[in-house]
Write a protein that holds these residues in place. Structure first.
Motif, PDB file in Angstrom:
ATOM      1  N   LYS A  37      14.398 -29.400 -45.110  1.00 41.95           N
ATOM      2  CA  LYS A  37      13.808 -28.825 -46.658  1.00 41.95           C
ATOM      3  C   LYS A  37      15.193 -27.942 -47.009  1.00 41.95           C
ATOM      4  N   ALA A  38      15.255 -27.780 -48.222  1.00 40.89           N
ATOM      5  CA  ALA A  38      16.164 -26.764 -48.763  1.00 40.89           C
ATOM      6  C   ALA A  38      15.947 -25.429 -48.550  1.00 40.89           C
ATOM      7  N   THR A  39      16.736 -24.726 -48.200  1.00 42.23           N
ATOM      8  CA  THR A  39      16.702 -23.293 -48.097  1.00 42.23           C
ATOM      9  C   THR A  39      17.239 -22.576 -49.131  1.00 42.23           C
ATOM     10  N   ILE A  40      17.254 -21.002 -49.158  1.00 39.09           N
ATOM     11  CA  ILE A  40      17.681 -20.391 -50.283  1.00 39.09           C
ATOM     12  C   ILE A  40      19.039 -20.436 -49.991  1.00 39.09           C
ATOM     13  N   GLU A  41      19.723 -20.484 -48.838  1.00 44.22           N
ATOM     14  CA  GLU A  41      21.027 -20.358 -48.494  1.00 44.22           C
ATOM     15  C   GLU A  41      21.801 -21.798 -49.245  1.00 44.22           C
ATOM     16  N   ASP A  42      21.192 -22.884 -49.266  1.00 47.12           N
ATOM     17  CA  ASP A  42      21.826 -23.789 -49.661  1.00 47.12           C
ATOM     18  C   ASP A  42      22.186 -23.646 -51.362  1.00 47.12           C
ATOM     19  N   ASN A  43      21.185 -22.853 -51.904  1.00 45.45           N
ATOM     20  CA  ASN A  43      21.519 -22.525 -53.420  1.00 45.45           C
ATOM     21  C   ASN A  43      20.685 -21.459 -53.640  1.00 45.45           C
ATOM     22  N   GLN A  44      21.394 -20.423 -53.947  1.00 44.75           N
ATOM     23  CA  GLN A  44      20.889 -18.953 -54.517  1.00 44.75           C
ATOM     24  C   GLN A  44      20.069 -19.012 -55.756  1.00 44.75           C
ATOM     25  N   LEU A  45      20.414 -19.944 -56.471  1.00 44.01           N
ATOM     26  CA  LEU A  45      19.843 -19.977 -57.716  1.00 44.01           C
ATOM     27  C   LEU A  45      18.464 -20.705 -57.804  1.00 44.01           C
ATOM     28  N   ALA A  46      18.239 -21.326 -56.728  1.00 44.83           N
ATOM     29  CA  ALA A  46      16.961 -22.037 -56.788  1.00 44.83           C
ATOM     30  C   ALA A  46      15.745 -21.006 -56.707  1.00 44.83           C
ATOM     31  N   THR A  47      14.643 -21.506 -57.425  1.00 43.41           N
ATOM     32  CA  THR A  47      13.287 -20.813 -57.337  1.00 43.41           C
ATOM     33  C   THR A  47      12.564 -20.852 -56.060  1.00 43.41           C
ATOM     34  N   GLU A  48      11.868 -20.252 -55.457  1.00 43.89           N
ATOM     35  CA  GLU A  48      11.022 -20.358 -54.412  1.00 43.89           C
ATOM     36  C   GLU A  48      10.063 -21.501 -54.693  1.00 43.89           C
ATOM     37  N   GLU A  49       9.658 -21.811 -55.830  1.00 45.85           N
ATOM     38  CA  GLU A  49       8.655 -22.779 -56.221  1.00 45.85           C
ATOM     39  C   GLU A  49       9.487 -24.040 -56.276  1.00 45.85           C
ATOM     40  N   GLU A  50      10.993 -24.206 -56.305  1.00 46.85           N
ATOM     41  CA  GLU A  50      11.374 -25.378 -56.326  1.00 46.85           C
ATOM     42  C   GLU A  50      11.775 -25.868 -54.795  1.00 46.85           C
ATOM     43  N   LEU A  51      12.169 -24.781 -54.010  1.00 41.20           N
ATOM     44  CA  LEU A  51      12.419 -24.940 -52.525  1.00 41.20           C
ATOM     45  C   LEU A  51      11.211 -25.456 -52.078  1.00 41.20           C
ATOM     46  N   ILE A  52       9.931 -24.940 -52.207  1.00 45.24           N
ATOM     47  CA  ILE A  52       8.630 -25.259 -51.556  1.00 45.24           C
ATOM     48  C   ILE A  52       8.038 -26.674 -52.110  1.00 45.24           C
ATOM     49  N   SER A  53       8.414 -26.941 -53.465  1.00 45.49           N
ATOM     50  CA  SER A  53       7.910 -28.432 -54.053  1.00 45.49           C
ATOM     51  C   SER A  53       8.491 -29.600 -53.645  1.00 45.49           C
ATOM     52  N   ARG A  54       9.880 -29.535 -52.921  1.00 40.83           N
ATOM     53  CA  ARG A  54      10.331 -30.693 -52.358  1.00 40.83           C
ATOM     54  C   ARG A  54      10.308 -30.742 -51.039  1.00 40.83           C
ATOM     55  N   ASP A  55      10.319 -32.168 -50.366  1.00 40.69           N
ATOM     56  CA  ASP A  55      10.210 -32.446 -49.086  1.00 40.69           C
ATOM     57  C   ASP A  55      11.575 -32.577 -48.541  1.00 40.69           C
TER      58      ASP A  55
END
Length: 166
Positions: A37-55
């Protein structure tokens, strides 16, 4: 106008060369399924929702000697990004894709750091040899990043590790 040339296709990684036909630009990109799964370190602009919603997280790393969004018309740039993104569709469903741009325009490609061959008929002029060095430098940086992700040298991968077109 541009042309794609796939250099490597592995199970979880592809490396492509982009020839920008009307520009003096070198561009390579890799698509790597990070198998996590992606983390906030992968993209600081991603929202928590975006990170959680993708496998899954797929990294697209673009290596170039120029800022592509500055040399290409807006439509051309958007088309290029869309075309690169379309290569991801076959890899994994429900993946989160992030683009990372690696720019080498300010690199010092001093000719004294390059072994210039004297035979211009065989190797080209000094300027041509420097340009070839620049392109190979950018390509090698792209390959080195993929090797870091894969934790293995691409040269060590046998043909049996290449996947077939689906």
């Amino acid at each position: 106008m541009y042309r794609f040339n796939r250099l490597y296709r592995l199970t979880d990684t592809e490396i492509w060369e982009v020839r920008l036909l009307n520009y003096n630009a070198y561009c390579y990109f890799s698509i790597t399924d990070m198998n996590r799964k992606a983390t906030i370190e992968d993209n600081q602009l991603a929202t928590e929702e975006e990170l959680i919603s993708r496998d899954n997280y797929i990294s697209i790393d673009v290596h170039s000697n120029v800022k592509l969004n500055e040399i290409l018309e807006d439509e051309e740039y958007e088309e290029l990004i869309d075309d690169i993104s379309s290569f991801v569709e076959h890899m994994v469903d429900n993946a989160h894709v992030f683009f990372h741009f690696h720019l080498y325009e300010n690199e010092k490609f001093e000719s004294h750091n390059i072994e210039i061959e004297n035979d211009e008929d065989l190797y080209g002029s000094k300027e041509e040899q420097v340009e070839e060095y620049k392109e190979q430098f950018i390509k090698n940086n792209c390959i080195n990043l993929v090797e870091k992700y894969a934790n293995k040298k691409l040269i060590e991968l046998s043909d049996s590790n290449f996947c077939q077109d689906k």
